[in-house]
Design a protein around this motif. Structure first.
Motif, short mmCIF file in Angstrom:
data_model
loop_
_atom_site.label_atom_id
_atom_site.label_comp_id
_atom_site.label_asym_id
_atom_site.label_seq_id
_atom_site.Cartn_x
_atom_site.Cartn_y
_atom_site.Cartn_z
N TRP A 18 22.38 11.19 10.49
CA TRP A 18 23.37 11.70 11.42
C TRP A 18 22.95 11.56 12.87
O TRP A 18 21.83 11.91 13.25
CB TRP A 18 23.68 13.16 11.12
CG TRP A 18 24.84 13.64 11.94
CD1 TRP A 18 24.80 14.46 13.04
CD2 TRP A 18 26.20 13.27 11.77
NE1 TRP A 18 26.07 14.62 13.54
CE2 TRP A 18 26.96 13.89 12.78
CE3 TRP A 18 26.87 12.47 10.83
CZ2 TRP A 18 28.34 13.75 12.89
CZ3 TRP A 18 28.25 12.32 10.94
CH2 TRP A 18 28.95 12.95 11.96
N ASP A 19 23.88 11.04 13.67
CA ASP A 19 23.72 10.96 15.13
C ASP A 19 25.05 11.41 15.72
O ASP A 19 26.05 10.69 15.65
CB ASP A 19 23.39 9.52 15.54
CG ASP A 19 23.15 9.38 17.05
OD1 ASP A 19 23.58 10.27 17.81
OD2 ASP A 19 22.53 8.38 17.46
N ASP A 20 25.07 12.61 16.27
CA ASP A 20 26.33 13.19 16.74
C ASP A 20 26.99 12.34 17.82
O ASP A 20 28.21 12.35 17.96
CB ASP A 20 26.09 14.61 17.26
CG ASP A 20 27.26 15.53 17.00
OD1 ASP A 20 27.52 15.83 15.82
OD2 ASP A 20 27.94 15.93 17.98
N LEU A 23 22.70 25.04 14.75
CA LEU A 23 23.02 23.62 14.62
C LEU A 23 23.95 23.15 15.72
O LEU A 23 24.65 22.14 15.56
CB LEU A 23 23.64 23.36 13.25
CG LEU A 23 22.79 23.78 12.05
CD1 LEU A 23 23.61 23.70 10.76
CD2 LEU A 23 21.55 22.91 11.93
N CYS A 83 24.88 19.59 17.12
CA CYS A 83 25.78 18.67 16.41
C CYS A 83 27.22 19.17 16.51
O CYS A 83 27.85 19.49 15.49
CB CYS A 83 25.37 18.53 14.96
SG CYS A 83 23.67 18.01 14.69
N THR A 131 30.09 17.77 17.14
CA THR A 131 31.15 16.97 16.51
C THR A 131 31.20 17.24 15.01
O THR A 131 32.29 17.41 14.43
CB THR A 131 30.90 15.47 16.76
OG1 THR A 131 30.78 15.24 18.16
CG2 THR A 131 32.04 14.64 16.22
N LEU A 132 30.04 17.32 14.38
CA LEU A 132 29.99 17.59 12.95
C LEU A 132 30.51 19.00 12.65
O LEU A 132 31.29 19.21 11.71
CB LEU A 132 28.56 17.44 12.44
CG LEU A 132 28.35 17.65 10.93
CD1 LEU A 132 29.16 16.65 10.13
CD2 LEU A 132 26.87 17.55 10.57
N VAL A 174 21.76 17.82 8.48
CA VAL A 174 21.25 18.28 9.78
C VAL A 174 20.47 19.57 9.51
O VAL A 174 20.81 20.34 8.62
CB VAL A 174 22.37 18.52 10.80
CG1 VAL A 174 23.01 17.21 11.20
CG2 VAL A 174 23.43 19.47 10.25
#
Length: 458
Positions: free
Chosen positions: A305-307, A274, A277, A279-280, A257
């Motif tokens: 990546w797709d949160d 960031l 994102c 969840t990440l 990301v």
């Protein structure tokens, strides 16, 4: 990694690596002078370069391209051939090094399936190739502001096409470096290898059908090993390495990301950039696994990546997981354009060592520690690394030797066990001293966002 791993990693480069890199150096020196004005030394270097490929499918085309260029008939097709030949030669070095590393780690690696690309924005790509050809003819020492500016309109167009973002960012970065260095003829030292790498990769990324977009959707559990932070004056990227449990097996993957930034935003505040994102970031800070659903995975092992397609799961001890899972996970194959020594960054688990100065030692063998890559946005510091006896890290080939970049360490500090991961501060620093210092300096990200919002409202 077994003790034999240290033995293999400290035994020097595989046979032929130094000779291959010497041929690449000769090519790069010729590129610096310019293919439009080659001298006897540069012509001989190109002939030797082509001769090394004589036994390969590229041997004939490379020899013909060199012959034409030395004779003064420089065509874009010849330059594209030489860019491919240089990439192939460095690819052979990459393969030899990676095979040795896989053997040291006892790692199984999948084959990389061939992936077709889309033929899009042909006119823009052709314009970029033409600009790269002009650079090669002029040579780095012939680069000035006018030559650099000729790329602007093409790069600007590429940046608007998401599928060509990789090529656009690469060319934009090369143009920015050349612009900052112009006129290059006045420079004392030219980064020949770096600029030649960017030139060759740019030539291949802008060829017809190079925009590969193939990816399979996967669902499973992602166990995070660690986060590698790449910081630049105008951007930051966090690359997360992990083990993906899916389809009844385990494989090594990575996901990235990124966000734009200004050079005044550094240290723990980088994570604020960031926050798209969450969840990440939560998984990194709280050391949780991630349950992903229908997330695209490329053959290279890159998880797009797709949160919204992930949720944080249970807490997982990264060191216990690495000790058990890392040796069994299958590593992804490496796509042709990514086969370059500088792109090797393989996750490993090391334990039972001692740190002596800048080296990590085990059973009388030593591997250099890459302290320069330790980011200021996390708790993994040089002092903690020196006190450590276990680590999860990335092994890289840098400057002719293997180096280990720690991502997470276990150490003993004042007779107490301490462990730290780069991503521990993803939701904010937990060290009281760092938190106090951050409070004193204020919220730079919030201030800049407020100012930007005010300007947009006007």
């Amino acid at each position: 990694m077994r003790a034999v791993g240290f033995e293999e990693l400290t035994g020097g480069a595989p046979a032929g690596v130094d000779e291959a890199l010497g041929l690449v150096d000769g090519f790069d020196a010729a590129l610096t002078s310019g293919f439009g004005r080659l001298g006897a030394e540069q012509s001989a270097a190109l002939a030797a370069f082509a001769g090394a490929l004589a036994g390969s499918p590229l041997g004939g085309p490379a020899a013909e391209a060199v012959e034409k260029i030395v004779a003064g008939a420089v065509a874009e097709a010849h330059l594209l051939t030489l860019a491919g030949a240089r990439t192939a030669l460095l690819g052979s070095v990459h393969d030899a090094l990676l095979a040795g590393l896989d053997g040291a780690a006892g790692r199984t690696r999948a084959e990389c399936a061939a992936v077709g690309g889309d033929d899009i924005a042909a006119n823009l790509l052709a314009g970029c190739r033409s600009w790269l050809a002009e650079l090669a003819i002029a040579g780095w020492r012939g680069v000035d502001h006018d030559l650099v500016s000729a790329a602007d309109q093409f790069v600007e167009g590429l940046l608007k096409e998401p599928r060509l973002r990789g090529a656009a960012v690469l060319l934009d970065g090369l143009a920015a470096e050349l612009r900052a260095s112009s006129p290059v003829a006045t420079m004392e030292t030219i980064p020949e290898r770096r600029w030649a790498d960017l030139w060759a990769r740019g030539m291949l990324l802008t060829r017809s059908g190079a925009a590969a977009t193939a990816a399979d959707e996967v669902s499973g559990r992602l166990l995070v090993l660690g986060a590698d932070v790449h910081e630049h004056g105008t951007s930051v990227q966090v690359q997360v390495h992990g083990v993906l449990e899916a389809d009844g097996g385990a494989r090594l993957v990575r996901t990235s990301v990124a966000a734009p930034k200004v050079d005044t935003i550094t240290g723990p505040q980088l994570w604020r950039l960031l926050d798209a994102c969450p969840t990440l970031l939560k998984a990194l800070a709280e050391r949780r696994c991630l349950n992903v659903t229908d997330m695209p995975l490329r053959p290279s092992g890159d998880l797009i990546w797709d949160d919204g397609k992930a949720r944080a799961g249970k807490e997982v001890d990264p060191f216990a997981m690495a000790r058990v899972q890392l040796a069994e996970a299958v590593a992804p194959g490496v796509p042709p354009l990514d086969r370059h020594p500088v792109r090797i960054a393989e996750p490993v688990f090391l334990e039972g060592y001692t740190v002596n100065g800048t080296s990590l030692e085990l059973d009388g063998r030593a591997v250099d520690i890459d302290f320069e890559r330790l980011p200021a946005c996390g708790p993994v510091t040089p002092e903690l690394v020196r006190a450590s006896s276990s680590c999860i890290g990335l092994v890289r080939w840098d400057g002719g030797v293997w180096r280990v970049q720690p991502l997470a360490v276990q150490a003993t500090v004042r007779k107490k066990p301490v462990d730290a991961c780069t991503g521990d501060w993803a939701l904010g620093p937990t060290d009281p001293k760092v938190l106090k210092a951050a409070n004193r300096t204020g919220d730079a990200v919030g201030v800049l966002r407020e100012r930007a919002g005010r300007l947009l409202r006007k």
